[in-house]
Structure formats: structure tokens, C-alpha cells
Design a protein around this motif. Structure first.
Motif: not given
Length: 702
Positions: A549-553, A631-635, A666-674
Motif C-alpha cells: 500500500f502506497q499511502y504511508k499515512m 483503511t482510508y484510500y483502500s478500494t 483508522f485515519t483520514n475522516s474517521q467518522t465520514a461513513m456515519i
């Protein structure tokens, strides 16, 4: 050279001896002794080839030259007759498998779909006498031509060059030309007849595979369980809507209504990324094919990135039909035909219907190959780019718009509306509440633009194109790495929702995977039920992406991942983790607080399953958790959330009216889906509620 390549040994011997006889009868050129002197050895070697080639022309008489030319002509005629005889034998061998000529290149109504196989001998034996008679006539014609060619009289070696001999030589040449033309004609007929045979056999196999499968249900009895009731309750989020299966797009109706219209096709190149990038692009293409009313051509089976495990022990060349029930989709839907690359090439390419865009010349596939399964697909891709219309649609830059009706008079109107919305900035940047799915085109577009500056309209040029080919070409930054609902916009809201339901109800993983997932989910629930406070066997799930996975964050260590997710997952719960991390010690922080399980713990429930399917199995299992952390950015995570959205809407869970689901990152917009969130770029980074929220409106109204 021709005799050496395709002639008989006798032909070659005759030709060779005649030349040697002429060379022996000719006098040696002056200054070229039989054995060169020591001083001129090197020079003689360099002249040897030129000398041998010149012997005949320098030493032979005019009569001998004529004799040699006649022998050449005789050998060529003999070789040609051998080829005709070979084709004659092939025609006889094909006699028992001939198919009457239904033109596969013309469009047919859906009512003829179920009848497309009826002309094959296996289904209509009464056609055999007719085909035998046709083959007999062809053999008699060829036999007659052979007899005529045998009547040609060659002049003797002693004859002089006179007017009669010249006339005979011209006659021989004319006869040879006629025979060559006949061979070309026979070859063309053989190819067409062979194509029909192969198409018929492929159609029969396809029909046999489809007989027992209905895409609307799920039966696991042939896959080792569980029982149908358990499988249905656990896995099914899709619906079987009869009126949806009968819907045909306005563009297909428009094309079918044209007198003598030919079938239009769509070909495409799979995405070059991992499986879920490939899946996303495929979904987009399938929806476009239906919307445009085009027959979809599936790419040949080929290797896919990260799906090449255990090469030599199991299959590593996949077609999309290995993951989705595409044959059943084609059979059940009036508005969509799906065929293989081989069938497409036999229909269109090998019958001379494809031409190079620049020169207009008829073009055939590389090496005349029609079956590309397991082969390097690059030559085929490059050839398709040369002979098809290739739209340069880029989802990050434009919104693909499909008018309500086929036609071109409204194209300028759409562009004007779009430009006006962009000039006014529109409400798309600040609107945090969902627009009604039945709202006007402008209102719905406001939550779909997502900063794009132009429209990609299915215009007149594209509508008239025989074949559209969508590339995955990184040099030109052309790639359909997007969600279908983020890229394809329909003027008619009812058609927009139909396309959303189509993907939900039909583009789902094959039954074998659904059933294997149901067995594992049942086993996890049984473990969870051992806790007296959990009678329903509730469990939670995670997806932790590591690997390449290329997104190190997002690449956090175990302790940090636990700290970021502990507030959403209760202590001592059963936790299923989908991951590509092979070192299980990485998960020790989780094991201290949860009863942790992985796919490896349940391998006994899906013995014999191709290991390249394990990722899809992980997705299906993880989608059934009470709470999910991804995991954010993961399709990979994205598709889990979309399936959770389908389940939430079906079960009417809390917040489903706004498309909310119990998922976190876990990271990036953690609560976006709720919470409800409109589309934003990059679209592929996550899934959005528009895919599943309130999409069952308008059923039966199209």
C-alpha cells in the motif's frame, strides 16, 4: 521458394533437377576456374554466390530458359492443386458440423435470444442433409477445375520460342491466376463456415451453463452449504425485480429501430491496478454498455495484478465471468448482451468488418488469433486502439451525461446548464444534506459535479460508432478508476436509480464465494454466541491494509491502530480482521483486548477454493460485522462499506434514510461513513451514500 514452403517433395525435386541440368549444360564463364588459385582464394569465395546465380543467365540457351520457366509454372500449378485438395478435405471434415448462416453481425431483438442456438446440428439435425448437398456441390466444382487444369499441355524441351509457345505460356499464367483466385474464395468461405461452427458451439456451452442459475437467488446446496434459509438471511442484499430486467435504454431502442442497423459493440481494457480497481472500472463499463445499448465484449482471460498466487498449481488467468454471473446477467436482461472476445473477433474481425481508422484498410487481429485467453493481451489492445473509436473520457475531469432520449438537439443545452452551474459555484461545495433522488436534473447534478469543469456527452459521433473502445492508457492519463455512480449521470432520475439497482442486484460475487462466506460468517457467529450476552452472535470486523500500500499515512503499527479504534469496538468482543499482513504477531495489541480471528482460522470451510479468491471472501465476511473499521484510500475497504450500505438499507438500520452506516476509518475522516457526505475527489478513495441511499424509488415507472 513457394514450392519449398508449401509444395510436395516431388515438386521440389523436379524444380531442383531442372535447374541443375541447365547449369551443367551451360559453359563456365571465362576467368573462373574450377578451383581458385591460392592468391585469389578470398576473392573467389566472395564471388562464389554471384557466380552461381549468374551461371544460368550466362550459359543457358533461350530454349533452356523457356524450359526452366515452364517447369516452374508446372510446379506452381501442381502445388496450387495440392492446396485445393487440402481445402477440399477440410470442407469434407467440416461437413458434419456446419451451421446455417445467421448473421451474427446484425442486431437481433431480445425475443430471438433464446433461439440463437437452434440452427446448430446438436439442436436441429434436420439441417444436415442440406449442408451435405451444399458441400457436395462445392467438391464437384473444385473437381471440375482440377480436371480443366490437367488439360494444360506444356511445350517440350526441344521446342523453339515461337508464337505458339508464347501463347501457351500466357495461357498457363492466366490459368494459374484463376486458380489462385478460386483458392482465396474457398479460403474465405472456409473461415466464415468455421467461425459459424465455433460460435454455435460457444453458444451451446453458454446456454448449458445458464440453465440452472438464477441471479436473483442464492442456493448453496451444490457448494457445501449452508442451507438456503441461512445463506439468504446472511448474505443476500440484492433484489430480483422483474420490471428492471425488462428495461431497455433509449439508445438501444433507437438503434434497433433503424432499418438494417448493425450490432454496436463496446470493448475495454481492464484497469492495471489491484483487483478492486479492476472491479470498479468493470462496473463503470458494464453500466455504460447498457446505457448506450451496446453489446459488451469481455476482455480475454488474463493475469491480474496480485491475483497470480501459486502459479502452476491453480488458475491464474481470469475473465470477469470468473467473479460475477455475467452470463446470467446477459440472459436475464433484455437491454444487455455480453459476449467473449473470441466470439466478437469471429463475428466482426474475421469477417472483414473492422478497418484501420487512418487508412480505412481491412484489418485482422494480430496473427489472425481469435482466442486470446491466457495470452499476452498487449498486441490485442494495441490493435483494438487502431480499429475502434476510443473516447478519451477522464472521470476526474468530466461528468459523463446521458440524455433522456436518443438524439443530438439537446447537447448544447446540457453544456449551457453545466457551465452556468459552474459559474455560480453551485451548492455542491457546502450542501451537507442529500438532495432528493427525484429532484430536478440541476439539483441532482449539484451534488455530483464535485469540481469538474466539463461534460462528456454521449454525442452523435459516439452514437454512430460501430465499436467504442475504452482504454486504460497511463501515458495519456486515460483510466476509468472511478465509481460508476460518481462518473455516469442521467437526465432521467428513474434511469439513474435503475443503474444503481442494476449494480446492486446483479454485479455481485458468484454464488460459490457467497456460500463460502456464509459458512464462515455462521462459524464466527457460533463462536460469538458462546458469550451469554450475545444470543445473536454479533461480531465486529476490521480491514487492515499493509502489503504494498502506497499511502504511508495509513501504515500505522499495531498499538497505534488499536488506540485509534478502541472507542468503537467493545472489549472482549469477537473481532474478525481481514488483512494482507502475514505476521500475526503484528496483531498482539488487539489480541489482548478481543477474541481475534482471521480467514486462515476457517480454511477447513472452503477447501479447494482458488487462493486468488481469498480477498473477495474476506470482503464478504467483513461486510457482515456489526461495526467495521477500515483503511482510508483502500478500494478493498471501500467495497466492504458499499455492501454494508446495501445491507443497512435492506434491513432499515438506524440512519439508513441518509445512507449512514456503522463504519469508521483508522485515519483520514474517521467518522465520514456515519454521516451523509456528497461526492468529492478523488472518488476512488472511499464509497459514498449515493450508491445505496433510497435507490428503490421509481421501480416499474421506466
Amino acid at each position: 521458394v513457394t514450392v519449398l514452403i508449401i509444395g510436395s517433395p516431388t515438386d521440389f525435386v523436379i524444380l531442383y533437377l531442372s535447374k541443375r541440368a541447365l547449369m551443367m549444360s551451360s559453359s563456365s564463364p571465362k576467368g573462373d576456374p574450377g578451383s581458385p588459385s591460392k592468391r585469389s582464394l578470398d576473392a573467389s569465395k566472395s564471388r562464389a554466390g554471384r557466380t552461381r546465380r549468374s551461371d544460368l543467365s550466362k550459359g543457358a540457351s533461350s530454349q533452356e530458359k523457356l524450359f526452366f520457366m515452364i517447369i516452374c509454372a508446372f510446379s506452381f500449378i501442381s502445388t496450387t492443386l495440392n492446396v485445393i485438395h487440402t481445402r477440399d478435405v477440410q470442407i469434407q471434415g467440416q461437413d458434419m458440423i456446419r451451421v446455417t448462416g445467421k448473421d451474427k453481425g446484425t442486431s437481433t431483438s431480445n425475443s430471438n435470444k433464446s433461439k440463437r442456438h437452434m440452427h446448430h446440428p446438436a439442436l436441429a439435425k434436420h439441417d444436415l442433409p442440406k449442408k451435405r448437398e451444399e458441400s457436395k456441390k462445392k467438391r464437384e466444382e473444385l473437381k471440375k477445375k482440377r480436371e480443366e487444369s490437367k488439360k494444360i499441355k506444356l511445350p517440350s524441351k526441344e521446342s523453339s520460342i515461337n508464337e505458339k509457345t508464347v501463347d501457351e505460356k500466357i495461357t498457363v499464367a492466366d490459368d494459374v491466376k484463376d486458380i489462385v483466385k478460386d483458392i482465396a474464395k474457398v479460403n474465405s468461405e472456409v473461415v466464415k463456415m468455421k467461425s459459424s461452427d465455433e460460435l454455435a458451439v460457444a453458444d451451446i456451452k453458454k446456454e448449458e451453463n445458464q440453465k440452472q442459475h438464477s441471479i436473483g437467488g442464492l442456493s448453496c446446496s451444490v457448494y457445501g452449504g449452508p442451507d438456503d434459509e441461512s445463506a439468504t438471511k446472511e448474505m443476500i442484499y440484492w433484489s430480483d425485480i422483474k420490471s428492471d430486467a425488462e428495461y431497455v435504454s433509449p439508445f438501444k431502442k433507437h438503434n434497433d429501430a433503424k432499418k438494417g442497423s448493425a450490432t454496436q459493440y463496446m470493448t475495454f481494457e481492464p484497469d492495471g491496478g489491484g483487483w478492486n480497481n479492476i472491479r470498479m472500472a468493470m462496473e463503470t463499463v458494464v453500466v455504460m454498455a447498457h446505457a448506450m445499448g451496446r453489446t459488451l465484449v469481455l476482455p480475454p482471460a488474463q493475469g491480474m495484478y496480485l491475483l497470480r498466487k501459486e502459479r502452476g498449481k491453480q488458475n491464474i488467468h481470469f475473465s470477469f465471468a470468473d467473479f460475477f454471473h455475467l452470463e446470467s446477467i446477459s440472459r436475464e436482461h433484455d437491454g444487455l448482451d455480453i459476449i467473449t472476445t473470441e466470439e466478437f473477433l469471429l463475428r466482426e474481425a474475421m469477417t472483414g468488418k473492422m478497418r484501420k481508422k487512418k487508412s480505412g484498410e481491412v484489418s485482422f487481429p494480430p496473427n489472425n488469433r481469435t482466442n486470446w485467453d491466457g495470452e499476452d493481451p498487449v498486441p490485442l489492445k494495441e490493435w483494438l486502439r487502431e480499429v475502434t473509436v476510443t473516447p478519451l473520457w477522464k472521470p476526474e475531469e468530466c461528468l459523463a451525461l446521458f440524455p433522456e432520449n436518443a438524439g443530438h438537439e439537446t447537447d448544447d443545452d446540457f453544456s449551457s446548464i453545466f457551465d452556468k452551474m459552474n459559474a455560480n459555484k453551485g451548492p455542491q461545495s457546502s450542501n451537507k444534506e442529500p438532495v432528493a433522488v427525484t429532484a430536478s436534473m440541476e439539483e441532482r447534478m449539484s451534488q455530483t459535479i464535485a469540481g469538474r469543469k466539463k461534460l462528456c456527452i454521449y454525442n452523435e459521433e459516439m452514437q454512430e460508432a460501430h465499436i467504442l473502445h475504452f482504454m486504460c492508457y497511463h501515458k495519456m492519463k486515460v483510466r476509468l478508476l472511478t465509481h460508476f455512480y460518481a462518473f455516469l449521470f442521467f437526465e432521467d432520475w428513474k434511469q439513474q436509480l435503475w443503474e444503481h439497482r442494476f449494480v446492486r442486484d446483479h454485479l455481485r460475487y458468484i454464488d460459490e464465494l457467497q456460500c463460502a462466506a456464509a459458512r464462515v460468517v455462521g462459524a464466527v457467529r457460533d463462536i460469538a454466541k458462546k458469550n451469554s450476552d450475545n444470543p445473536n452472535g454479533e461480531f465486529d470486523t476490521m480491514h487492515i491494509r499493509r502489503g504494498d500500500f502506497q499511502y504511508k499515512m495509513t501504515r500505522l503499527e499495531g498499538p497505534e491502530l488499536y488506540e485509534k479504534s478502541k472507542d468503537w469496538i467493545p472489549e472482549k468482543t469477537v473481532l474478525y480482521i481481514a488483512t494482507d499482513e502475514r505476521n500475526k504477531e503484528f496483531f498482539e495489541p488487539f489480541k489482548k483486548h478481543y477474541d481475534v480471528y482471521f480467514l486462515d482460522d476457517f480454511k477447513h470451510l472452503f477447501k479447494g477454493l482458488n487462493t486468488n479468491y481469498y480477498g473477495m471472501l474476506d470482503q464478504l465476511i467483513a461486510s457482515r460485522g456489526r461495526t467495521f473499521v477500515g483503511t482510508y484510500y483502500s478500494t478493498f475497504t471501500g467495497y466492504i462499506n458499499r455492501m454494508r450500505g446495501y445491507h443497512a438499507d435492506q434491513d432499515k438500520l438506524e440512519g439508513h434514510e441518509l445512507g449512514k452506516i456503522q463504519s469508521y476509518y483508522f485515519t483520514n475522516s474517521q467518522t465520514a461513513m456515519i454521516n451523509f457526505t456528497p461526492l468529492s475527489r478523488p472518488f476512488w478513495a472511499r464509497e459514498y451514500p449515493v450508491a445505496w441511499r433510497d435507490i428503490d424509488k421509481g421501480i416499474g415507472e421506466l
